[in-house]
Write an enzyme that holds these catalytic residues in place. Structure first.
Site, PDB file in Angstrom:
ATOM      1  N   GLY A 112       0.182 -33.867   1.955  1.00 16.93           N
ATOM      2  CA  GLY A 112       0.214 -32.579   1.280  1.00 16.93           C
ATOM      3  C   GLY A 112      -0.067 -32.768  -0.196  1.00 16.93           C
ATOM      4  O   GLY A 112      -0.718 -33.731  -0.590  1.00 16.93           O
ATOM      5  N   LYS A 115       3.278 -35.590  -0.891  1.00 21.82           N
ATOM      6  CA  LYS A 115       3.696 -36.689  -0.024  1.00 21.82           C
ATOM      7  C   LYS A 115       2.663 -36.991   1.059  1.00 21.82           C
ATOM      8  O   LYS A 115       1.883 -36.127   1.440  1.00 21.82           O
ATOM      9  CB  LYS A 115       5.030 -36.329   0.641  1.00 21.82           C
ATOM     10  CG  LYS A 115       6.175 -36.174  -0.335  1.00 21.82           C
ATOM     11  CD  LYS A 115       7.336 -35.402   0.241  1.00 21.82           C
ATOM     12  CE  LYS A 115       7.063 -33.927   0.316  1.00 21.82           C
ATOM     13  NZ  LYS A 115       8.218 -33.120   0.714  1.00 21.82           N
ATOM     14  N   ASP A 246       8.819 -21.229   2.463  1.00 26.26           N
ATOM     15  CA  ASP A 246       7.457 -21.594   2.873  1.00 26.26           C
ATOM     16  C   ASP A 246       7.434 -21.770   4.387  1.00 26.26           C
ATOM     17  O   ASP A 246       7.245 -22.860   4.900  1.00 26.26           O
ATOM     18  CB  ASP A 246       7.019 -22.878   2.152  1.00 26.26           C
ATOM     19  CG  ASP A 246       5.537 -23.181   2.365  1.00 26.26           C
ATOM     20  OD1 ASP A 246       4.794 -22.260   2.754  1.00 26.26           O
ATOM     21  OD2 ASP A 246       5.124 -24.329   2.150  1.00 26.26           O
TER      22      ASP A 246
END
Length: 472
Positions: A112, A115, A246
């Site tokens: 992402g 990470k 999210d």
């Protein structure tokens, strides 16, 4: 529409005493070398050298120091009394840095902004290893103007992994990713580091809508049940009602046991939004043309986090998964649950009760409508301890396996009905394995031949089909 504001009065983590202590889920932190990241360079990354040495002292103090390292502020209720004791671990104990050096066969899975995740092996077990993505968006953005050193940018990104370790341990639940261990470096002298911050956890498959729709209805029911349990838990967590800010399918995995699990807790929201009037507690979801409304009580939008989670679960999961392929008799109930999710007409406790009722009825075979139309006698010829291993297998829709037609049934009569409705089916083999609801697993066959002996299997064939007996 008024802006939702979050409280800025949460005290710093350094004031929170003794956050984690789990007898069956201990986490050991040490500073040994971790040879996992090909992009990590010695000397490139460091936490503040002035920080206390994480490796000194016992586990009780190490965990508190890990909290002190975290620059993120969690919730003031985080304490020993609110941390779950954890459940069974795949591994004999939680991994520490001494174990991490034995992790092998690492391959890249996904990344992402901050990470990167790798698949690896530890003593024959599949594990996931999460590291800072040194080529990711956050690292590159941090370094783009040349004013911030590489190791400082790395330390900032590493904070997200440290926060995730803390949150995953504090929100232990069957539908939350299980941590197997982690390694955090000491504050190193002169900014020189020999190993990265890393977390080791269970491994699962990424979630996308196509993959989910290819599951059997029973497995999709399990996904929806797991999500409902998770939403109910987050709504009644030890830290109050939490929001998944999210909420996307990409934030979940499907574990090997078929459970859906939340993996990314970066954007977990603590506390309900602040408000002054009911108007402040309205949020419009333009993509769904839906407005979420909750009352303003004591300057908080009461129930906002719970209802937001329910609505997002409908958008990304239940609307697609529950109705498709549901048994005919259960469809009114599945439709009711889908509507309850989509319109947020009930809370998570009611949703959980409705889901548990459907699972219970499905387990009992109620969906088979055992009336006069349901046959009371079986018709197929039974062959004990028999099979056609590797023979007469064929593909079918919603098979539980990829190399044959494997389905679950309540009893022999349902198995015969399924076979009778399939023109290819000549019989089936009943195994000793069962699904998560306790239904038997069978393998449909499109032919017959020489029977082989297998003590764990039972063969059923349509009347009139000739076979040759057990091979010697």
């Amino acid at each position: 529409m008024a802006q939702m504001r979050r409280s800025s009065t949460i005290p710093r983590l350094s004031l929170i005493l003794y956050w984690l202590c789990a007898v069956s889920a201990c986490v050991f932190i040490c500073g040994n070398v971790l040879l996992l990241s090909p992009a990590f360079k010695p000397g490139d990354a460091s936490l503040d050298p002035a920080l206390v040495n994480i490796n000194d002292g016992n586990l009780y103090h190490r965990l508190r120091r890990l909290m002190d390292i975290s620059a993120d502020q969690l919730h003031p209720n985080f304490s020993l009394s609110t941390v779950p004791t954890g459940g069974a671990n795949l591994l004999p104990r939680m991994l520490d840095c001494d174990d991490l050096k034995d992790i092998r066969n690492r391959t890249f899975v996904a990344s992402g902004w901050t990470k990167a995740v790798y698949k690896a092996k530890y003593n024959g077990h599949d594990v996931a290893v999460k590291l800072v993505d040194v080529s990711g968006h956050d690292m590159l953005t941090c370094m783009q103007n040349g004013k911030i050193a590489y190791f400082e940018c790395y330390a900032r990104a590493a904070q997200k992994i440290i926060k995730e370790i803390l949150l995953l341990q504090g929100l232990a639940h069957r539908n939350v990713l299980q941590v197997y261990g982690f390694c955090v470096p000491n504050g190193l002298q002169d900014g020189v580091a020999e190993h990265p911050v890393a977390m080791v956890s269970e491994l699962g498959e990424s979630v996308d809508i196509i993959k989910l729709l290819q599951l059997s209805w029973e497995d999709r029911l399990r996904v929806c049940m797991g999500l409902t349990k998770l939403i109910h838990y987050l709504s009644h967590s030890p830290y109050g009602s939490l929001s998944m800010n999210d909420f996307r399918r990409q934030q979940f995995i499907l574990a090997k046991d078929g459970e859906i699990k939340l993996t990314d807790l970066d954007d977990i929201g603590f506390e309900e939004p602040r408000c002054e009037t009911n108007y402040d507690c309205q949020t419009h979801f333009s993509s769904a043309n839906f407005t979420l409304r909750v009352p303003c009580v004591d300057n908080r939008c009461q129930g906002f986090n719970e209802k937001k989670n329910i609505f997002n679960a409908a958008r990304h999961f239940t609307t697609f998964l529950l109705p498709h392929g549901a048994p005919r008799i259960l469809r009114p109930m599945t439709d009711d649950i889908v509507n309850s999710y989509s319109n947020v007409t009930v809370d998570s406790a009611v949703l959980l009760a409705k889901m548990e009722n459907i699972v219970r009825l499905y387990q009992k075979g109620w969906h088979l409508n055992k009336s006069k139309l349901y046959r009371s006698k079986t018709e197929y010829v039974k062959f004990e301890k028999s099979d056609f291993p590797g023979l007469f297998d064929y593909r079918c829709r919603f098979s539980l396996s990829g190399n044959g037609c494997t389905v679950s049934v309540f009893d022999q009569r349902e198995a015969e009905d399924i076979c009778n409705l399939d023109n290819n089916c000549q019989g089936f083999v009943v195994s000793s394995k069962k699904t998560w609801t306790g239904r038997k697993i069978i393998h449909l066959k499109n032919g017959a031949g020489r029977i082989s002996k297998d003590a764990s299997l039972t063969l059923f064939l349509k009347p009139g089909i000739k076979v040759r007996r057990h091979s010697r």
